[in-house]
Design an enzyme around this catalytic site. Structure first.
Site, PDB file in Angstrom:
ATOM      1  N   ASP A  34      -2.590   0.870   7.185  1.00 12.20           N
ATOM      2  CA  ASP A  34      -1.781   0.723   5.961  1.00 12.20           C
ATOM      3  C   ASP A  34      -1.280  -0.711   5.821  1.00 12.20           C
ATOM      4  O   ASP A  34      -1.219  -1.250   4.709  1.00 12.20           O
ATOM      5  CB  ASP A  34      -0.587   1.684   5.993  1.00 12.20           C
ATOM      6  CG  ASP A  34      -1.028   3.128   6.141  1.00 12.20           C
ATOM      7  OD1 ASP A  34      -1.648   3.653   5.206  1.00 12.20           O
ATOM      8  OD2 ASP A  34      -0.757   3.711   7.204  1.00 12.20           O
TER       9      ASP A  34
ATOM     10  N   GLU B 267      -1.010  -1.308  -4.764  1.00 16.96           N
ATOM     11  CA  GLU B 267      -2.244  -0.554  -4.981  1.00 16.96           C
ATOM     12  C   GLU B 267      -2.015   0.480  -6.067  1.00 16.96           C
ATOM     13  O   GLU B 267      -1.061   1.245  -6.025  1.00 16.96           O
ATOM     14  CB  GLU B 267      -2.693   0.132  -3.695  1.00 16.96           C
ATOM     15  CG  GLU B 267      -4.030   0.839  -3.865  1.00 16.96           C
ATOM     16  CD  GLU B 267      -4.549   1.409  -2.574  1.00 16.96           C
ATOM     17  OE1 GLU B 267      -5.214   0.668  -1.835  1.00 16.96           O
ATOM     18  OE2 GLU B 267      -4.278   2.596  -2.299  1.00 16.96           O
TER      19      GLU B 267
ATOM     20  N   ASP C 296       0.888  -1.160   0.000  1.00 15.09           N
ATOM     21  CA  ASP C 296       0.000   0.000   0.000  1.00 15.09           C
ATOM     22  C   ASP C 296       0.925   1.209   0.000  1.00 15.09           C
ATOM     23  O   ASP C 296       1.425   1.613   1.047  1.00 15.09           O
ATOM     24  CB  ASP C 296      -0.892  -0.017   1.243  1.00 15.09           C
ATOM     25  CG  ASP C 296      -1.847   1.159   1.287  1.00 15.09           C
ATOM     26  OD1 ASP C 296      -2.173   1.711   0.216  1.00 15.09           O
ATOM     27  OD2 ASP C 296      -2.273   1.531   2.401  1.00 15.09           O
TER      28      ASP C 296
END
Length: 188
Positions: free
Chosen positions: A141, A68, A7
């Site tokens: 996260d 991501e 992420d």
């Protein structure tokens, strides 16, 4: 298959490693966050992130990396840092020879929760359930990175079959074109 999920973020970059095979529930290997000093120069922060990612690759030896995909938000300043961190992750994974795939936040949320509009708390709760954990990975996260890894673990077999079918179709089209050119040369 072992997947390292990322992420991306310049201040906090979520890292998650998940392992699994078809027909078996995935297992959490590791969840963490790489933090960089907001007071440091951007180039130094990106270099720090690169070093950390290289260390994770060496230690956990993933088969694939899921990152991501950066999407536009209203706050452009956070998009730039996120995009830079994402670029570092793409570079590190590609240099390591890994299959590197990007998933949108809505793809990940839909894969994990069944809804592409799920919030961070819902994603964390489903990660906890899917991996049979006592609590969601913290901070959020790290949970998002683990969700990315699980999403890719579940989607990879299908994506691989689609890619193989496309490769076969392109090969068949190439053979058909070559045959057509050979037939044309014989006629002409």
């Amino acid at each position: 298959m072992r997947v390292l999920g990322i992420d991306p973020g310049l201040t906090r970059c979520g890292i998650g490693v998940v392992e699994g095979t078809t027909g078996r529930p995935p297992a959490l290997v590791m969840a963490d966050v790489v933090r960089t000093d907001a007071a440091a120069d951007t180039g130094q922060r990106l270099a720090d992130l690169e070093r950390a990612l290289v260390q994770y690759l060496a230690e956990y030896r993933p088969d694939a990396m899921a990152i991501e995909r950066v999407f536009a938000r209203r706050d452009v300043s956070t998009i730039i840092g996120t995009a830079q961190a994402s670029g570092v992750a793409l570079l590190v994974g590609t240099r390591a020879g890994l299959s590197v795939v990007q998933h949108t936040p809505s793809e990940v949320k839909a894969a994990i929760t069944g809804s592409g509009r799920a919030d961070k708390a819902q994603v964390g709760q489903m990660v906890m359930r899917v991996l049979k954990l006592d609590a969601p990975p913290r901070p959020a996260d790290a949970a998002d990175a683990v969700a990315l890894a699980v999403c890719h673990l579940w989607r990879a077999p299908i994506q691989n079959r689609i890619a193989e079918a496309q490769r076969r179709m392109e090969l068949a089209e190439g053979v058909a074109r070559a045959r057509a050119r050979a037939a044309e040369r014989r006629r002409g």
